[in-house]
Design a protein around this motif. Sequence first.
Motif, PDB file in Angstrom:
ATOM      1  N   TYR A   1       2.756  -3.858  -7.561  1.00  0.00           N
ATOM      2  CA  TYR A   1       3.158  -2.497  -7.183  1.00  0.00           C
ATOM      3  C   TYR A   1       4.369  -2.006  -7.973  1.00  0.00           C
ATOM      4  O   TYR A   1       5.197  -2.787  -8.431  1.00  0.00           O
ATOM      5  N   CYS A   2       4.457  -0.683  -8.084  1.00  0.00           N
ATOM      6  CA  CYS A   2       5.594  -0.069  -8.759  1.00  0.00           C
ATOM      7  C   CYS A   2       6.876  -0.331  -7.957  1.00  0.00           C
ATOM      8  O   CYS A   2       6.819  -0.538  -6.744  1.00  0.00           O
TER       9      CYS A   2
ATOM     10  N   CYS B   1       7.509   1.027  -4.096  1.00  0.00           N
ATOM     11  CA  CYS B   1       6.225   1.420  -3.490  1.00  0.00           C
ATOM     12  C   CYS B   1       6.134   0.930  -2.055  1.00  0.00           C
ATOM     13  O   CYS B   1       6.380  -0.233  -1.758  1.00  0.00           O
TER      14      CYS B   1
ATOM     15  N   HIS C   1       3.589   0.272  -0.270  1.00  0.00           N
ATOM     16  CA  HIS C   1       2.577  -0.762  -0.018  1.00  0.00           C
ATOM     17  C   HIS C   1       3.241  -2.129   0.176  1.00  0.00           C
ATOM     18  O   HIS C   1       2.831  -2.907   1.027  1.00  0.00           O
TER      19      HIS C   1
ATOM     20  N   CYS D   1      -4.483   1.601  -4.973  1.00  0.00           N
ATOM     21  CA  CYS D   1      -3.464   0.686  -5.484  1.00  0.00           C
ATOM     22  C   CYS D   1      -3.488  -0.644  -4.752  1.00  0.00           C
ATOM     23  O   CYS D   1      -3.070  -1.658  -5.280  1.00  0.00           O
TER      24      CYS D   1
ATOM     25  N   ASN E   1       0.133   8.063   1.504  1.00  0.00           N
ATOM     26  CA  ASN E   1       1.181   8.398   0.549  1.00  0.00           C
ATOM     27  C   ASN E   1       0.936   9.771  -0.072  1.00  0.00           C
ATOM     28  O   ASN E   1       1.500  10.116  -1.102  1.00  0.00           O
TER      29      ASN E   1
ATOM     30  N   GLY F   1      -2.654   7.195  -5.720  1.00  0.00           N
ATOM     31  CA  GLY F   1      -1.731   6.485  -6.587  1.00  0.00           C
ATOM     32  C   GLY F   1      -2.443   5.867  -7.769  1.00  0.00           C
ATOM     33  O   GLY F   1      -2.109   6.100  -8.931  1.00  0.00           O
TER      34      GLY F   1
ATOM     35  N   ALA G   1       5.891   5.628   0.654  1.00  0.00           N
ATOM     36  CA  ALA G   1       6.333   6.251  -0.600  1.00  0.00           C
ATOM     37  C   ALA G   1       5.466   5.846  -1.784  1.00  0.00           C
ATOM     38  O   ALA G   1       5.067   4.691  -1.911  1.00  0.00           O
ATOM     39  N   CYS G   2       5.187   6.824  -2.623  1.00  0.00           N
ATOM     40  CA  CYS G   2       4.585   6.565  -3.919  1.00  0.00           C
ATOM     41  C   CYS G   2       5.495   7.228  -4.948  1.00  0.00           C
ATOM     42  O   CYS G   2       5.238   8.342  -5.406  1.00  0.00           O
ATOM     43  N   PRO G   3       6.620   6.562  -5.288  1.00  0.00           N
ATOM     44  CA  PRO G   3       7.576   7.195  -6.192  1.00  0.00           C
ATOM     45  C   PRO G   3       6.941   7.594  -7.519  1.00  0.00           C
ATOM     46  O   PRO G   3       7.260   8.656  -8.067  1.00  0.00           O
ATOM     47  N   SER G   4       5.998   6.779  -7.994  1.00  0.00           N
ATOM     48  CA  SER G   4       5.374   7.110  -9.285  1.00  0.00           C
ATOM     49  C   SER G   4       4.543   8.369  -9.176  1.00  0.00           C
ATOM     50  O   SER G   4       4.596   9.252 -10.038  1.00  0.00           O
TER      51      SER G   4
HETATM   52  S1  SF4 Z   1       1.289   4.362  -7.951  1.00  0.00           S
HETATM   53 FE1  SF4 Z   1       2.283   4.754  -6.016  1.00  0.00          FE
HETATM   54  S2  SF4 Z   1       1.057   3.703  -4.493  1.00  0.00           S
HETATM   55 FE2  SF4 Z   1       0.510   2.879  -6.488  1.00  0.00          FE
HETATM   56  S3  SF4 Z   1       1.783   1.086  -6.763  1.00  0.00           S
HETATM   57 FE3  SF4 Z   1       2.843   2.779  -7.713  1.00  0.00          FE
HETATM   58  S4  SF4 Z   1       4.154   3.555  -6.145  1.00  0.00           S
HETATM   59 FE4  SF4 Z   1       2.684   2.280  -5.133  1.00  0.00          FE
END
Ligand code: SF4
Lengths: 474, 84, 353
Positions: free
Chosen positions: A28-29, A32, A34, A62, A132, A136, A222-225
């Motif tokens: 994961y980012c 994240c 998750h 994701c 989210n 993602g 959260a999905c910061p990306s």
């Molecule tokens: S894209 Fe969003 S949901 Fe997917 S791993 Fe990155 S932060 Fe998490």
Amino acid sequence: MAKLILEKPKGFCDSYERKPGDHGTTHYCPGCGHGNIHKLLAEAVEDLGIQDRTIIISPVGCSVFVYYYFATGNIQVAHGRAPAVATALKRANPHAIVVSYQGDGDLAAIGGNNILQAANRGEHITVIFVNNAIYGMTGGQLAPTSLLGMKTATTPYGRDLLNEGPPMKVVELLSSLDGPTYLERQAIMGNKYIARARKALRNALQCQIDGKGFSMVEILSACPSGWKVDPTDSYAWMEKNMLPHFQLGVTKDVRAEREPFFRTFKTLSAAEIVEQLDLAVPEPKHFPSKLQKTGYGDPSIKLAGFGGQGILSAGAMLANAGMEQGLQTSWIPSYGPEMRGGTAYCFVNLSERPIGSPTVSHPDVLMAFNRPSLEKFEPDVKPGGLLMYDSTIIDVKPKRGDIEILAVPATQMADDLGNTRMANTIMVGVYVAHTGIMSPAAIEQTLPLAIKRKNLVDANKKALRAGVDFAATL
Amino acid sequence: MSRILEEAITVVSAEHCKGCGLCVQACPQAVLALMSSFNSKGYHPAHYVGEGCTGCGMCFYACPEPAAITVYKKGAEYPDQEGR
Amino acid sequence: MAKEFIKGNEAIVKAALLAGCRSYYGYPITPASEIAHAAAKYFPRVSRTFLQAESEIASIQMVYGASASGERTMTASSGPGISLKQEGLSYLAGSELPCVVVNIMRGGPGLGNISPAQGDYNQIVKGGGHGDYKVIVLAPNGAQEMCDLTMLAFDLADKWRNPVILLADGFIGQMMEPVEFPAPVGDLPAKPWALTGEKISRNNLINSIYLDNDELEAHVGHLAEKYARITEAEVRFEAYHADDAELVLVGYGIVSRIIRTVVDQAREAGLKVGLLRPITLFPFPTRKIGELCESAAGFLAVEMSTGQMVDDVRLAVNGRLPVHFFSRTGGNVPTVEEIFDVVRQHLSAAQPV
Ligand code: SF4
Ligand SMILES: Cc1ncc(C[n+]2csc(CCOP(=O)(O)OP(=O)(O)O)c2C)c(N)n1
Ligand SMILES: [Mg+2]
């Protein structure tokens, strides 16, 4: 007692051997949600003592690689279908704790009907729904839960009420159903929220452990990306954008009202299975040998009339009896809309030899129960064949000179017996006795197989005998 | 070697940390910080500044990365190893 | 065991239960609905699971879950529903999960009609879902085979860890014939790979995703190698007067029954005509057709589609002999007379009188 050490929970694998490359960290980012939710789940699995029993479903999104991380049973499934797979996993293994882990695209878009139906059935599964507000995995496209005005890869000008509609409120939606037991929405959005999410998730799992039915926790995550914000700004983003639309808290909780239910299955003996499948060997029947007259052997028979005249069951009577008499038999109906009030016909073959084509263009025998059938099928009868028709109903005479023709006032005779609808059985009686294709006793004894309404069996036997008697007068 | 802690300690595994900063944000005592150096993946990992941890566990739950943070509360058995 | 005069569709259900099938997940559609009706009646009677799912998409995924649990499981449908099941079939094949799927073919494309047809051959035999996969395809031609091939289907599915499809048509499904049912099967094969919610299965993973190109290539290669072994081991066919025939008729399902009558009549008329009936459509009796190329002068494929199985006949013949084709579509079943006429044409063309 509270733990003295907070460390990677045992619900996780020590080393993520299924993950290519680095076995120590998740895919994961940074920041994240998750990851937080995984931790809460792994910790709950450990604390609730259900690790051996737990099967976690990896969705598409994701979290497709959930199975990298959890030291539980794992299965990866198609996009959105986790609730359907979970349904069968749980029914096959009532003892298992089945967890369906799904994103918002997975659960609310492509799998919308699957979650709705599983919830409504009250499946004994636990769903962790990670909202989210975006797709993602595929690069930040619109989700059903994306917010109004939110810019995504597929709403570059922002989500538009008139184009995409408003964001979907899933727990509220499911709360309107009678099926689910426990539904709650929480958020991974800072210390106090995380504690509530942790509790909600445990409640949901406990609900399944206690046999109380369907539970789901929606977790804003959260999905910061995807949101294109720094992880440390993501909670403020959620608070500003998500909380006004997605209220936190329990939306449904009927755990106290639900009786615990644990599905069980019996194992039947072979004899019981045979019995239950209606395959027990019946008493052997002894029929007088048939008195087949020459010229009537191996017939293919077409029976035709209106739907409701018992055409199909007359055919089934003949075929059943034929089988008991040691003949090869087949029965094929016309099926579909024709059955609903239109014309109906069926083919029956009775043969000493294996039956090839079960339908023929030129039947040896035609039993016509109404005028359209007579007019339509008379020309097809094989030269030298037999045509029988219900002369009560059919007010024209057959024209062919190269076939044997029997006029049977079947409906009148049935009426005289007190049930007009037994003209079919009378016709069968006439046919059997006239041709000697089988002994009338054979058909009498097998009548119950072809007649579904048991209270009509005796009346049909009477009708059959009336037909046999009529044949003797010919 | 291990010892029973008289004060709580938070340990951040630099190689597991992705430097998202959520633990820093979560810590009520403000005793976590991001390092200016990089780990092998190119992140600025978090670290414990060395004193003031109450063992509340907020950072543990704020951290999305399962193996990145371990919190030893007061009274816990702490494995005293160099480099942790 | 008892002999019962029974519809092909219903025979499937009893056979499945005798084969130890533990769950049925379905959705109604004519002309396959009797299967769901009979399953709804008989599965609960023997303490097994019947569930009408919300769609065919869901029912095949339930089959995925049930199969992953290690139990024998099935679903059934017809054309439009089978199209919806393709997603799940690809996953089942990719994850090497055994199951039995029945397709009682009806007329298509689109909603088409509910009459018998064979237009789903390519979809089923060539793989209607995505990716490189194969399913074993069995083509019954009567009620007894609806029973026998259903039972075989469960065995083959487990043996090869692969979906098996019973491909019949509305006619075979609706027709009643006497069926002799065998005794219930006793011990079923162990499935140590399954997910059972117990300690022993805790490390198990059911999966079709291989993100690494080389890993996926290895997996696809493993599947291809399995399909090659299936092709070696599982070909089944019926040859009727084929070995000395000048013209070999090829047809499956209901068509093969009609051809059989054509062959009888042709032989009575002194014409050297035979029938080759593929019982397995994948694997196809390619080798047998190759052998017949030595003795025959030509082939005539008969189908209730505009020409799908005929391509496999052509591939098997590989240009050595003429391959003729006759078809009826739209729900029409070819008659004995129609086929006989075509037979006469091709025979007289081959041997000037
Ligand atoms: S894209 Fe969003 S949901 Fe997917 S791993 Fe990155 S932060 Fe998490
Ligand atoms: C049938 C199908 N359609 C589309 C995709 C592509 N796809 C993969 S993940 C995904 C969206 C996932 O979003 P979400 O469920 O919200 O999960 P997230 O990544 O946000 O956690 C899509 C559309 C797919 N794999 N399968
Ligand atoms: Mg999402």
